[in-house]
Design an enzyme around this catalytic site. Structure first.
Site, PDB file in Angstrom:
ATOM      1  N   CYS A   2     -15.545  -8.730  -9.693  1.00 32.68           N
ATOM      2  CA  CYS A   2     -16.999  -8.869  -9.719  1.00 32.68           C
ATOM      3  C   CYS A   2     -17.689  -7.937  -8.721  1.00 32.68           C
ATOM      4  O   CYS A   2     -17.164  -7.698  -7.634  1.00 32.68           O
ATOM      5  CB  CYS A   2     -17.407 -10.291  -9.364  1.00 32.68           C
ATOM      6  SG  CYS A   2     -16.637 -11.527 -10.368  1.00 32.68           S
ATOM      7  N   ARG A  27     -14.963  -1.307 -10.856  1.00 29.83           N
ATOM      8  CA  ARG A  27     -14.171  -2.435 -10.372  1.00 29.83           C
ATOM      9  C   ARG A  27     -13.643  -3.299 -11.516  1.00 29.83           C
ATOM     10  O   ARG A  27     -12.742  -4.105 -11.313  1.00 29.83           O
ATOM     11  CB  ARG A  27     -15.029  -3.315  -9.453  1.00 29.83           C
ATOM     12  CG  ARG A  27     -15.508  -2.603  -8.222  1.00 29.83           C
ATOM     13  CD  ARG A  27     -16.657  -3.333  -7.585  1.00 29.83           C
ATOM     14  NE  ARG A  27     -16.213  -4.502  -6.861  1.00 29.83           N
ATOM     15  CZ  ARG A  27     -15.876  -4.512  -5.577  1.00 29.83           C
ATOM     16  NH1 ARG A  27     -15.961  -3.404  -4.888  1.00 29.83           N
ATOM     17  NH2 ARG A  27     -15.499  -5.592  -4.983  1.00 29.83           N
ATOM     18  N   TRP A  75     -16.162 -10.395 -13.621  1.00 31.94           N
ATOM     19  CA  TRP A  75     -14.799 -10.315 -14.126  1.00 31.94           C
ATOM     20  C   TRP A  75     -14.323 -11.756 -14.188  1.00 31.94           C
ATOM     21  O   TRP A  75     -14.150 -12.401 -13.161  1.00 31.94           O
ATOM     22  CB  TRP A  75     -13.959  -9.485 -13.160  1.00 31.94           C
ATOM     23  CG  TRP A  75     -12.638  -9.052 -13.681  1.00 31.94           C
ATOM     24  CD1 TRP A  75     -12.396  -7.966 -14.475  1.00 31.94           C
ATOM     25  CD2 TRP A  75     -11.358  -9.638 -13.421  1.00 31.94           C
ATOM     26  NE1 TRP A  75     -11.047  -7.860 -14.725  1.00 31.94           N
ATOM     27  CE2 TRP A  75     -10.392  -8.870 -14.093  1.00 31.94           C
ATOM     28  CE3 TRP A  75     -10.943 -10.751 -12.688  1.00 31.94           C
ATOM     29  CZ2 TRP A  75      -9.039  -9.164 -14.052  1.00 31.94           C
ATOM     30  CZ3 TRP A  75      -9.589 -11.047 -12.649  1.00 31.94           C
ATOM     31  CH2 TRP A  75      -8.655 -10.258 -13.328  1.00 31.94           C
ATOM     32  N   ASN A  99     -19.066 -13.369  -5.929  1.00 27.62           N
ATOM     33  CA  ASN A  99     -17.757 -12.757  -6.162  1.00 27.62           C
ATOM     34  C   ASN A  99     -16.745 -13.584  -5.384  1.00 27.62           C
ATOM     35  O   ASN A  99     -16.936 -13.826  -4.200  1.00 27.62           O
ATOM     36  CB  ASN A  99     -17.790 -11.302  -5.655  1.00 27.62           C
ATOM     37  CG  ASN A  99     -16.418 -10.655  -5.653  1.00 27.62           C
ATOM     38  OD1 ASN A  99     -15.482 -11.151  -6.284  1.00 27.62           O
ATOM     39  ND2 ASN A  99     -16.292  -9.545  -4.952  1.00 27.62           N
ATOM     40  N   GLY A 100     -15.673 -14.011  -6.064  1.00 28.56           N
ATOM     41  CA  GLY A 100     -14.647 -14.795  -5.372  1.00 28.56           C
ATOM     42  C   GLY A 100     -14.272 -16.026  -6.169  1.00 28.56           C
ATOM     43  O   GLY A 100     -14.674 -16.178  -7.325  1.00 28.56           O
ATOM     44  N   GLU A 473       6.184   3.694 -11.165  1.00 23.50           N
ATOM     45  CA  GLU A 473       4.768   4.048 -11.139  1.00 23.50           C
ATOM     46  C   GLU A 473       4.344   4.669 -12.478  1.00 23.50           C
ATOM     47  O   GLU A 473       3.291   4.349 -13.025  1.00 23.50           O
ATOM     48  CB  GLU A 473       4.484   5.011  -9.974  1.00 23.50           C
ATOM     49  CG  GLU A 473       3.100   5.606  -9.930  1.00 23.50           C
ATOM     50  CD  GLU A 473       1.973   4.578  -9.954  1.00 23.50           C
ATOM     51  OE1 GLU A 473       2.216   3.383  -9.771  1.00 23.50           O
ATOM     52  OE2 GLU A 473       0.831   5.005 -10.205  1.00 23.50           O
ATOM     53  N   LYS A 477       1.466   3.294 -15.064  1.00 23.18           N
ATOM     54  CA  LYS A 477       0.333   4.125 -15.490  1.00 23.18           C
ATOM     55  C   LYS A 477       0.196   4.102 -17.008  1.00 23.18           C
ATOM     56  O   LYS A 477      -0.874   3.902 -17.547  1.00 23.18           O
ATOM     57  CB  LYS A 477       0.583   5.550 -15.013  1.00 23.18           C
ATOM     58  CG  LYS A 477      -0.466   6.318 -14.359  1.00 23.18           C
ATOM     59  CD  LYS A 477      -1.160   5.862 -13.131  1.00 23.18           C
ATOM     60  CE  LYS A 477      -1.168   4.443 -12.762  1.00 23.18           C
ATOM     61  NZ  LYS A 477      -1.528   4.077 -11.439  1.00 23.18           N
ATOM     62  N   GLU A 480      -0.762   0.499 -18.433  1.00 21.52           N
ATOM     63  CA  GLU A 480      -2.075  -0.077 -18.105  1.00 21.52           C
ATOM     64  C   GLU A 480      -3.229   0.608 -18.815  1.00 21.52           C
ATOM     65  O   GLU A 480      -4.250  -0.017 -19.063  1.00 21.52           O
ATOM     66  CB  GLU A 480      -2.322  -0.106 -16.595  1.00 21.52           C
ATOM     67  CG  GLU A 480      -2.562   1.232 -15.961  1.00 21.52           C
ATOM     68  CD  GLU A 480      -2.826   1.142 -14.463  1.00 21.52           C
ATOM     69  OE1 GLU A 480      -3.474   0.195 -14.021  1.00 21.52           O
ATOM     70  OE2 GLU A 480      -2.365   2.035 -13.733  1.00 21.52           O
ATOM     71  N   HIS A 496      23.701  -2.306 -18.359  1.00 18.79           N
ATOM     72  CA  HIS A 496      23.897  -3.718 -18.021  1.00 18.79           C
ATOM     73  C   HIS A 496      22.962  -4.624 -18.814  1.00 18.79           C
ATOM     74  O   HIS A 496      22.781  -5.787 -18.454  1.00 18.79           O
ATOM     75  CB  HIS A 496      23.720  -3.934 -16.511  1.00 18.79           C
ATOM     76  CG  HIS A 496      24.731  -3.175 -15.709  1.00 18.79           C
ATOM     77  ND1 HIS A 496      26.066  -3.494 -15.705  1.00 18.79           N
ATOM     78  CD2 HIS A 496      24.608  -2.070 -14.932  1.00 18.79           C
ATOM     79  CE1 HIS A 496      26.729  -2.635 -14.939  1.00 18.79           C
ATOM     80  NE2 HIS A 496      25.860  -1.749 -14.460  1.00 18.79           N
TER      81      HIS A 496
HETATM   82  C1  F6R Z   1      -2.785   0.584 -10.875  1.00 18.63           C
HETATM   83  C2  F6R Z   1      -3.570   0.157  -9.743  1.00 18.63           C
HETATM   84  C3  F6R Z   1      -3.240  -1.152  -9.122  1.00 18.63           C
HETATM   85  C4  F6R Z   1      -3.539  -1.132  -7.606  1.00 18.63           C
HETATM   86  C5  F6R Z   1      -3.361  -2.538  -7.017  1.00 18.63           C
HETATM   87  C6  F6R Z   1      -3.566  -2.548  -5.519  1.00 18.63           C
HETATM   88  O1  F6R Z   1      -3.160   1.847 -11.309  1.00 18.63           O
HETATM   89  O2  F6R Z   1      -4.489   0.807  -9.340  1.00 18.63           O
HETATM   90  O3  F6R Z   1      -1.926  -1.534  -9.366  1.00 18.63           O
HETATM   91  O4  F6R Z   1      -2.674  -0.217  -6.998  1.00 18.63           O
HETATM   92  O5  F6R Z   1      -4.259  -3.425  -7.616  1.00 18.63           O
HETATM   93  O6  F6R Z   1      -4.837  -2.088  -5.181  1.00 18.63           O
HETATM   94  P1  F6R Z   1      -5.160  -1.525  -3.738  1.00 18.63           P
HETATM   95  O7  F6R Z   1      -4.376  -0.282  -3.554  1.00 18.63           O
HETATM   96  O8  F6R Z   1      -6.630  -1.298  -3.741  1.00 18.63           O
HETATM   97  O9  F6R Z   1      -4.725  -2.595  -2.777  1.00 18.63           O
END
Ligand code: F6R
Length: 596
Positions: A2, A27, A75, A99-100, A473, A477, A480, A496
């Site tokens: 949010c 965000r 969100w 937010n929260g 990683e 990418k 997502e 395995h």
């Molecule tokens: C994926 C991505 C997330 C953030 C994770 C932590 O592309 O961006 O996996 O890496 O939510 O976020 P930060 O780095 O802001 O703590």
């Protein structure tokens, strides 16, 4: 997650709120809303989906008159993403955005609000009714705010309009991010500086369990018990143009291609006049005094953390463990006698990391945050901070922050103790040049994405050692943003179990940059090929074979993740583009994850 904006001043508030909310879109959100106050009357408008839907509804803000207002991108956490659940929420007198997550909302409803009729499924509405209840019983608004601070459990950043106070706006904070923006004849509330940077670069920090009262002219900050706090503003070093896409179609592509410049900036920011690299000696002393480093992070930052573990152990010879924050906080391993904690977080606001930070600080351990956002919660609350200097990362999928995190971790390792005599200035400059060369091959990545990924149901990344960490990683990418189910595997583990999933034409992307296990990974490639896999190989020049699809110029073997990840970022980008996905704002995801 949010986003919150608030404005009180002399200009029309609605367009300012919409502009602020647009800067918070990154965000992640699924609905938006604003409340604008014209004297004593308040108009509320909300819309599900894109901010544009809300903007169209209120003619870009022109339809709502008034010079004070609050806005929100939601969100969903409590209740579906519907118009009824979109913020602002209200009681007779109070209109709020939040937010929260309020953890004791059920208990509060039961205790105070048994007879209240609710219009939404949100925990936020409970706060609006509590304020009403407390002021109805004779409390002033500041006292009612102190009262809710003492009652609410969980995280909250709140912007509040009190209909009886047309010249004031209230802000309250606990655990969720919130800043106050200060101007000559206006003041603002925002989830981060970016939401307000086009209006001001002067900000007040507001800490947990504090509240602020804003008017056009000034800001007063109070503790949760009502004691006034004297606090100076600070200046945010943010350039408005950093937050623009320029000629790029997507932020993600822009951010991938900023990586060479980010590495060069890190070298510059951490250089002395002599050109030698340096890190604050207090940080180095604290690390040298510890017997083990625990790196704590989430998602992509965790993936940088596991590379960091290798770097610190290999270069500085200090035992290091990398931990997933959400696991660590409730399932803490047996700690060493004198641990030091390093938090890695692009946003500096991630709630899972903060939960660990709070715990280990209570235990009296030293802490360092590596973050992209100066003044963020994790930065403020740790003993030390190292900045990434990557510039704002807007695309939800992290790219340049990952490489910046690894570069800063390498720098840190070499400053603790450079047991392998690595010349990081030289090696990172080389990395920057190699990434730059990789960025000239867009067409190639686009074609490979089309041939291997765009029509695929699933995909596997395989590699060993540091390459395996890059696979984790790379697979995050791809999954997502393109929604192709992708997993990263240690190549030696395939036999395995996982190899059972390989069918005719299953895409398998192999990464090869480590000399000692190069031949082992090549054998694993043969194993999956003989079961029908469609194999795409990314290798370094010195270990390449003729048929490899992407060949990356050599860099120091410990720094290969910085370059091997780049083609994988492009492949994810183009697969998502070809599938028509919303690249910068993938479904269900938020950039700044401020709830546990
Ligand atoms: C994926 C991505 C997330 C953030 C994770 C932590 O592309 O961006 O996996 O890496 O939510 O976020 P930060 O780095 O802001 O703590």
């Amino acid at each position: 997650m949010c986003g919150i904006v608030g404005y009180i001043g002399n200009e029309q508030a609605a367009p300012i709120l919409l502009e602020g909310l647009s800067k918070l879109e990154y965000r992640g959100y699924d609905s938006a809303g604003v409340a604008v106050c014209d004297g004593n009357s308040v108009a509320i408008e909300k819309a599900v989906g894109k901010l544009l839907n809300l903007s169209d509804k209120i003619s870009g803000g022109d339809a709502l008159k008034g010079t004070k207002g609050i806005g929100h991108t939601r969100w969903a956490t409590h209740g579906k993403p519907t118009k009824a659940n979109a913020h602002p929420h209200f009681s007779e007198r109070f209109i709020i955005v939040h937010n929260g997550i309020i953890e004791n909302e059920e208990a509060l409803r039961h205790h105070y609000l048994k007879d209240t009729e609710f219009l939404s499924d949100t925990d936020t509405e409970v706060i609006a009714h509590l304020l009403q209840k407390f002021t109805d019983s004779g409390e002033t608004t500041p006292v009612a705010i102190q009262h809710i601070i003492s009652e609410l459990e969980g995280s909250y950043a709140l912007a509040i309009i009190d209909k009886n106070e047309p010249d004031l706006l209230y802000a309250v904070k606990n655990k969720s991010p919130l800043l106050i923006g200060h101007g000559d004849d206006f003041n603002m509330i925002g989830s981060d500086a970016m939401a307000m940077i086009s209006k001001t670069s002067q900000f007040y920090e507001i800490n947990d369990k504090e509240y602020a009262i804003l008017s056009c002219k000034g800001v007063e900050i109070y503790t949760g018990y009502g004691q006034k706090i004297e606090r100076d503003t600070y200046k945010a070093e943010l350039d408005v143009s950093d937050t623009e896409k320029g000629t790029y179609p997507h932020y993600m592509l822009k951010e991938i291609e900023e990586q060479p410049a980010v590495i060069r900036r890190i070298l510059k920011e951490y250089s002395k006049n002599t050109g030698e690299l340096e890190i604050d000696t207090k940080i180095i002393e604290d690390i040298r005094a510890c017997d083990k480093i625990y790196i704590v992070a989430c998602g992509t930052s965790y993936h940088a953390g596991i590379v960091g573990k290798q770097l610190i152990e290999h270069i500085a010879n200090v035992p290091t463990e990398a931990c997933i924050a959400s696991e660590f906080v409730y399932n803490m391993p047996l700690l060493s006698k004198k641990p030091m904690f390093i938090f890695i977080s692009q946003s500096g606001e991630t709630a899972d990391c903060r939960a660990v930070l709070v715990k280990v600080k209570e235990m009296g351990f030293k802490t360092l945050t590596i973050t992209n956002v100066n003044g963020s919660t994790l930065s403020r609350e740790a003993d030390h901070t190292l900045l990434l200097y990557a510039g704002p990362e807007i695309a939800v999928a992290s790219t340049k922050a990952y490489t910046a995190q690894i570069a800063v971790l390498a720098l840190l390792a070499s400053q603790i103790k450079n047991t392998i005599n690595i010349n990081l200035n030289y090696e990172l400059s080389k990395v920057s040049n190699v990434i730059e060369a990789l960025c000239t091959d867009r067409d190639k990545y686009s074609l490979l994405a089309r041939d291997y990924l765009t029509g695929a149901r699933n995909c596997f990344y395989i590699g060993r050692a540091l390459d395996y960490y890059v696979c984790l990683e790379a697979s995050l990418k791809l999954k997502e943003i393109s929604y192709i189910q992708t997993e990263g595997f240690a190549a030696g583990e395939l036999k395995h179990g996982t190899i059972a999933l390989i069918e005719n034409n299953t895409p398998v992307i192999s990464i090869i940059s480590q000399e000692n296990i190069n031949l082992n990974t090549r054998s694993n490639i043969k194993e999956v090929k003989s079961r029908g896999a469609h194999v795409l190989t990314i290798s370094t020049k010195s270990l390449s074979s003729q048929k490899d699809n992407i060949i990356v110029n050599d860099v120091h073997e410990m720094l290969t993740p910085l370059v091997m990840v780049v083609p994988a970022q492009y492949l994810a980008y183009y697969a998502a583009l070809q599938k028509g996905c919303d690249i910068d704002k993938p479904r269900n995801l938020a950039k700044s994850v401020t709830v546990e």
